[in-house]
Design a protein around this motif. Structure first.
Motif, mmCIF file in Angstrom:
data_model
loop_
_atom_site.group_PDB
_atom_site.id
_atom_site.type_symbol
_atom_site.label_atom_id
_atom_site.label_comp_id
_atom_site.label_asym_id
_atom_site.label_seq_id
_atom_site.Cartn_x
_atom_site.Cartn_y
_atom_site.Cartn_z
ATOM 1 N N ASN A 3 5.131 2.030 2.783
ATOM 2 C CA ASN A 3 5.629 3.070 3.661
ATOM 3 C C ASN A 3 6.429 4.095 2.862
ATOM 4 N N ILE A 4 6.176 5.364 3.118
ATOM 5 C CA ILE A 4 6.976 6.418 2.499
ATOM 6 C C ILE A 4 7.490 7.315 3.608
ATOM 7 N N THR A 5 8.802 7.417 3.733
ATOM 8 C CA THR A 5 9.395 8.270 4.764
ATOM 9 C C THR A 5 9.836 9.600 4.149
ATOM 10 N N ALA A 6 9.974 10.604 4.996
ATOM 11 C CA ALA A 6 10.440 11.929 4.566
ATOM 12 C C ALA A 6 9.739 12.367 3.276
ATOM 13 N N THR A 7 8.412 12.376 3.303
ATOM 14 C CA THR A 7 7.636 12.640 2.090
ATOM 15 C C THR A 7 7.988 13.971 1.445
ATOM 16 N N GLN A 8 7.842 13.994 0.110
ATOM 17 C CA GLN A 8 8.094 15.193 -0.692
ATOM 18 C C GLN A 8 6.852 15.479 -1.518
ATOM 19 N N THR A 9 6.730 16.709 -2.005
ATOM 20 C CA THR A 9 5.533 17.055 -2.796
ATOM 21 C C THR A 9 5.419 16.168 -4.025
ATOM 22 N N GLY A 10 6.543 15.694 -4.546
ATOM 23 C CA GLY A 10 6.514 14.815 -5.710
ATOM 24 C C GLY A 10 5.941 13.436 -5.418
ATOM 25 N N ASP A 11 5.726 13.128 -4.139
ATOM 26 C CA ASP A 11 5.104 11.847 -3.790
ATOM 27 C C ASP A 11 3.582 11.916 -3.911
ATOM 28 N N SER A 12 3.045 13.114 -4.117
ATOM 29 C CA SER A 12 1.602 13.266 -4.278
ATOM 30 C C SER A 12 1.141 12.474 -5.498
ATOM 31 N N ALA A 13 0.204 11.571 -5.294
ATOM 32 C CA ALA A 13 -0.251 10.689 -6.370
ATOM 33 C C ALA A 13 -1.341 9.787 -5.803
ATOM 34 N N ILE A 14 -1.912 8.980 -6.697
ATOM 35 C CA ILE A 14 -2.775 7.879 -6.265
ATOM 36 C C ILE A 14 -1.915 6.625 -6.236
ATOM 37 N N TYR A 15 -1.966 5.902 -5.135
ATOM 38 C CA TYR A 15 -1.199 4.660 -5.003
ATOM 39 C C TYR A 15 -2.172 3.492 -5.116
ATOM 40 N N LEU A 16 -1.884 2.629 -6.082
ATOM 41 C CA LEU A 16 -2.757 1.502 -6.376
ATOM 42 C C LEU A 16 -2.101 0.202 -5.923
ATOM 43 N N CYS A 17 -2.901 -0.642 -5.306
ATOM 44 C CA CYS A 17 -2.485 -1.982 -4.917
ATOM 45 C C CYS A 17 -3.227 -2.968 -5.813
ATOM 46 N N ALA A 18 -2.547 -4.015 -6.287
ATOM 47 C CA ALA A 18 -3.184 -5.013 -7.139
ATOM 48 C C ALA A 18 -2.683 -6.395 -6.757
ATOM 49 N N VAL A 19 -3.548 -7.380 -6.924
ATOM 50 C CA VAL A 19 -3.200 -8.747 -6.574
ATOM 51 C C VAL A 19 -3.373 -9.647 -7.789
ATOM 52 N N GLU A 20 -2.469 -10.595 -7.930
ATOM 53 C CA GLU A 20 -2.515 -11.550 -9.031
ATOM 54 C C GLU A 20 -2.691 -12.952 -8.465
ATOM 55 N N ALA A 21 -3.533 -13.741 -9.140
ATOM 56 C CA ALA A 21 -3.726 -15.135 -8.741
ATOM 57 C C ALA A 21 -3.013 -16.062 -9.715
ATOM 58 N N ILE A 22 -2.640 -17.229 -9.231
ATOM 59 C CA ILE A 22 -1.963 -18.227 -10.059
ATOM 60 C C ILE A 22 -2.974 -18.922 -10.964
ATOM 61 N N GLY A 23 -2.476 -19.317 -12.131
ATOM 62 C CA GLY A 23 -3.255 -20.233 -12.952
ATOM 63 C C GLY A 23 -4.334 -19.595 -13.778
#
Lengths: 113, 112
Positions: A75-95
Motif C-alpha cells: 500500500n502506498i498512501t499520498a502518492t508522489q511522483t517519486g513513487d513512480s517505479a516498477i514494484y517487484l514481489c519475490a518469494v523465497e522458499a526454505i531449504g
C-alpha cells in the motif's frame, strides 16, 4: 513449480492518490516474501515479510502478508511522483541452500502530477 | 559505499562472440546471484553461489557459466552469444540465507 503473480501489471494514478499493489504466490516451504522498488536501475529493497512479521510499515508505504490465502499487498498512501517505479514481489522458499528468489512480473506504477 | 558493482553498463555483441560480465561486492557477503530481466518480466535466476569455490544453477543457466574464486567477485560468462540472451543482467549479494539481496545497477546487453 514455484510461482508469483502480481497485479495489476500497470497502474496510472494522480499524485495524492492511494494505491494497492497485489502479489499472490504458490511456493513449497515458504520462508519469506520481499518487495523491491525498481526505478531506472537496481531494484532496491523495501520490505521482507515472514511468518514472524506479517505486517511492515515505513512512512507512506505499508505491506501485509496473508499466509493462509497466499498473498501480499503493498500500500502506498499520498502518492508522489517519486513513487513512480516498477514494484517487484519475490518469494523465497526454505531449504534451498541459498536465497533463491522467485520474482513476479512486476507492477509498473506511474504517478501523474 | 560501493555495494555491488557491475561492469560494463552497456555492451553490444555479435552472434557467436563471447564476453564476461563482471560483478564485485565489498560487503563481505557469502551469497551472490546472477539474474536476467527481459522486458515486462520479473527477474530470473541464472546462477548463484553460497561461497568461494561453490556455484550452482538457477532457473535459466543454459548458455552461461560462472566461477567464484574469491568472496568478492562473481563473473558471468557468455561463451557463444545468441539473440535470446539480449537482456538486462543483474548481480546481487546477500549476507546469509534469509536476508535481503542487494543489487548492482545492471548490465544492458544486446546481441545482434
Amino acid at each position: 513449480e514455484d510461482k508469483v503473480v502480481q497485479s495489476p501489471l500497470s497502474l496510472v494514478v494522480h499524485e495524492g492518490d492511494t494505491v494497492t499493489l497485489n502479489c499472490s504466490y504458490e511456493v513449497t516451504n515458504f520462508r519469506s516474501l520481499l518487495w523491491y522498488k525498481q526505478e531506472k536501475k537496481a531494484p532496491t529493497f523495501l520490505f521482507m515479510l515472514t511468518s514472524s512479521g506479517i505486517e511492515k510499515k515505513s512512512g507512506r508505504l505499508s505491506s501485509i502478508l496473508d499466509k493462509k490465502e497466499l498473498f501480499s499487498i503493498l500500500n502506498i498512501t499520498a502518492t508522489q511522483t517519486g513513487d513512480s517505479a516498477i514494484y517487484l514481489c519475490a518469494v523465497e522458499a526454505i531449504g534451498q541452500g541459498a536465497q533463491k528468489l522467485v520474482f513476479g512480473q512486476g507492477t509498473r506504477l506511474t504517478i501523474n502530477p | 559505499n560501493a555495494g555491488v558493482t557491475q561492469t560494463p553498463k552497456f555492451r553490444i555483441l555479435k552472434i557467436g562472440q563471447s564476453m564476461t560480465l563482471q560483478c564485485a561486492q565489498d560487503m563481505n557477503h557469502n551469497y551472490m546471484y546472477w539474474y536476467r530481466q527481459d522486458p515486462g518480466m520479473g527477474l530470473k535466476l541464472i546462477y548463484y553461489s553460497v561461497g568461494a569455490g561453490i556455484t550452482d544453477k538457477g532457473e535459466v543457466p543454459n548458455g552461461y557459466n560462472v566461477s567464484r574464486s574469491t568472496t568478492e567477485d562473481f563473473p558471468l560468462r557468455l561463451e557463444l552469444a545468441a539473440p535470446s540472451q539480449t537482456s538486462v543482467y543483474f548481480c546481487a549479494s546477500s549476507y546469509k540465507e534469509g536476508g535481503p539481496q542487494h543489487f548492482g545497477d545492471g548490465t544492458r546487453l544486446s546481441i545482434l
